[in-house]
Scaffold this motif. Structure first.
Motif: not given
Lengths: 336, 149, 121
Positions: B31-35, B39-44, C2-6, C59-61
């Motif tokens: 889960g942590l790795i995916c999270a 985070a990186l994806r949203l950043f990019f 929204e960031f946190l939910v993602s 869920c994206g990544a």
């Protein structure tokens, strides 16, 4: 000297005139840390590969054992040796410089008992007077050959064992130079009870150990009571339990007398080796340090040493074969 | 003792890893790795990269992170606890390639590293590609028959 | 917010996919390579039948980072290539979709092999 097929009794006094154990760092932090002749630092001992490191370890073990027996390489009639690596390269490169007539053996982790037994049979024939038996294993070299790269991230099964980085050598001579003698032996059969799990070698090898011990007891009319210690090679926690269970069913209670080199080399609670140690170097280094020292000081007088070996390869395992095993027995005695 | 009896005994007495603990850790680490990936994806994405490129950048980042951790000898320590948590994400694929490359260095860069780099991860690429080609054939016939994919 | 939910969504879905891997790992004696192949092929199939895309959207990544996401990438690539180029696309799509990941892995494999040595501990 033959009692029954595969069981031998030696009439000639064959004594252990020198022995030495050389181990790696982790073994040197275990419960037997003060007993070894040398603890090498790091993983490669200053060599370029793990295989060369293993060779170096084996060479040092032989030289130390010869020093302790007070003989030179030129005096040794034959050397019996082998290891776990493909084509036994740990041995061939380790012993290359010594120029001793060489008999290569492969018994996987049973090599120490096998080489002592074969040497004793040669000595009994009185065609040779001085021999050396040696074997070794190296965790990193074995791991990359049999399992995964060292940096590969995986979880080890709880039944798995940790290949010892260790070497042990024994000098055997005809005569009564010391008070430790090879009295008898039993050559093991290849036993396969159908265990396929490569991570559970102890369970695969226990039936072989039981078969050899039972045959020896039967042919020599002995029981566990006749010995101070029944020492198996590398059955580990799982295999030791299985051996005790089989022996119990056959009417022999080993419990008090039995110990296993795989349980002695590492601290199973502290050192994270799961079911214990394994590898030819495991039984060799425990025998050639702790056990022979105790025999030397008379604390142990009657020892059965049974080294067990699993005889599969990565190929046979991938082809779905079960694991055949062999166990060779050597009876060491503190008097003629 | 008969062989069948013995195999049954071995099966019964074989210790299995503490299931609850390994399940918990694989979930947490995975889960942590995916999270972290998310985070990186949203950043990019914020950097006006499109969806596809952002995902590719995430993979690259995680692969490079794995490479460094593997080289430093830290990855397998984490993986020992995390189990499938590090081994199912792209980090597991990267680690199996990079650890093989590192391990077989002693056999030289051509016959060692070059030949054995995919010794563990090879099947993943082979069967991934084979499966994608089968899918491709199916897609192709669907389009031939006038369907949309 | 929204960031946190993602992040939480990615955490939960990604964690669950890994958990499935761990269950297979514990309950069977499959070697890791077999499980990885299973995940990739499953990803290809799920991608092909169109299940994976909504999951990715959700869920994206969380769905992209596990190896099933790699499999999905392959089938998405093939789908697009077949659309654009027809027959040749069957053989082109998969590799071009995962080219970045594999190339980066290979390059870093080489770099790491140049710099470091394998260690026991």
């Amino acid at each position: 000297m033959k009692i029954k097929r595969g069981v031998f009794h030696f009439k000639t006094p064959i004594c252990v005139s020198g022995y030495s154990a050389v181990v790696g760092e982790m073994e040197g932090e275990g419960p037997l840390k003060d007993e070894f002749d040398r603890v090498l630092k790091g993983d490669m001992f200053g060599e370029k590969s793990f295989e060369k490191a293993e060779s170096k370890m084996q060479q040092i073990a032989v030289i130390k054992a010869m020093q302790k027996a007070n003989i030179t390489a030129d005096e040794v009639d034959l050397i019996f040796a082998g290891d776990l690596l493909n084509q036994c390269i740990g041995t061939s490169y380790g012993l290359r410089e010594l120029k001793i007539p060489f008999v290569g053996l492969y018994g996987a982790c049973s090599t120490m008992a096998e080489s002592i037994l074969v040497a004793a049979i040669f000595l009994e024939s009185s065609h040779v007077k001085k021999t050396v038996s040696v074997t070794s294993s190296h965790f990193c070299a074995a791991e990359r050959q049999f399992r995964f790269p060292l940096e590969y991230g995986g979880q080890r099964a709880l039944t798995s064992q940790w290949t010892a980085t260790a070497a042990g050598a024994v000098v055997l001579e005809e005569g009564e130079k010391t008070k430790i003698f090879v009295k008898a032996g039993c050559v093991g059969k290849i036993i396969d009870f159908g265990v396929k799990d490569i991570n559970n070698m102890g369970a695969a090898m226990a039936p072989a150990a039981a078969d050899t011990i039972l045959r020896f007891f039967k042919e020599t009319s002995t029981t566990p009571k006749d010995f101070d210690l029944i020492l198996t090679g590398d059955l580990g926690e799982v295999g030791s339990k299985a051996l005790n269970k089989i022996m119990q069913e056959e009417g022999f209670n080993l419990k008090e007398k039995h110990n296993d080199c795989g349980l002695m080399l590492f601290d199973l609670k502290e050192q994270d080796v799961h079911s214990g140690a394994s590898g030819p170097g495991c039984s060799a280094s425990v025998l050639c340090s702790h056990i022979l020292k105790k025999m030397h000081f008379g604390e142990l007088k009657n020892v059965l040493f049974i080294a067990t070996g699993a005889l599969m390869s990565t190929t046979s395992n991938q082809q779905g074969e079960s694991i055949p095993a062999v166990a060779h027995l050597v009876h060491l005695k503190g008097e003629v | 003792m008969k062989k069948e009896e013995y195999l049954k005994y071995v099966e019964e007495t074989t210790k299995r890893a503490d299931v609850k603990k390994t399940f918990l850790f694989s979930f947490l680490f995975g889960g942590l790795i995916c999270a972290l990936g998310e985070a990186l994806r949203l950043f990019f994405l914020n950097f006006s990269l499109n969806e596809k490129d952002a995902s590719a950048c995430v993979s690259c980042f995680l692969i490079i992170l794995t490479a460094i951790l593997t080289g430093l000898g830290l990855f397998h320590k984490i993986a020992k606890i995390a189990g499938a948590g590090t081994f199912v994400p792209i980090t597991g694929f990267a680690n199996s390639v990079i650890s093989s490359a590192l391990e077989f260095k002693t056999e030289g860069f051509i016959l060692g590293v070059g030949a054995k780099i995919f010794v563990i991860a090879g099947p993943v690429i082979v069967y991934g590609t084979a499966a994608s080609i089968i899918c491709g054939l199916v897609f192709y016939f669907i389009t031939l028959l006038g369907g949309t994919i | 917010m929204e960031f946190l939910v993602s992040l939480i969504k990615a955490f939960v879905v990604g964690g669950l996919i890994c958990l499935i891997g761990q269950i297979i790992l514990n309950k069977t004696s499959f070697p890791p390579a077999k499980i990885l192949v299973g995940f990739v092929v499953a990803g290809v199939i799920l991608g092909a039948v169109g299940v994976y895309r909504p999951l990715l959207k959700f869920c994206g990544a969380g769905a992209a980072v596990p190896l099933t996401g790699f499999g999905n990438l392959l089938s998405e690539g093939v789908k697009e290539a077949v659309k654009k180029e027809g027959f040749l696309g069957i053989f082109k799509g998969g590799f071009s979709a995962c080219a970045v990941g594999i190339s980066v892995t290979i390059v870093f494999g080489l770099i790491i092999a140049l710099i470091f040595k394998p260690k026991r501990k």
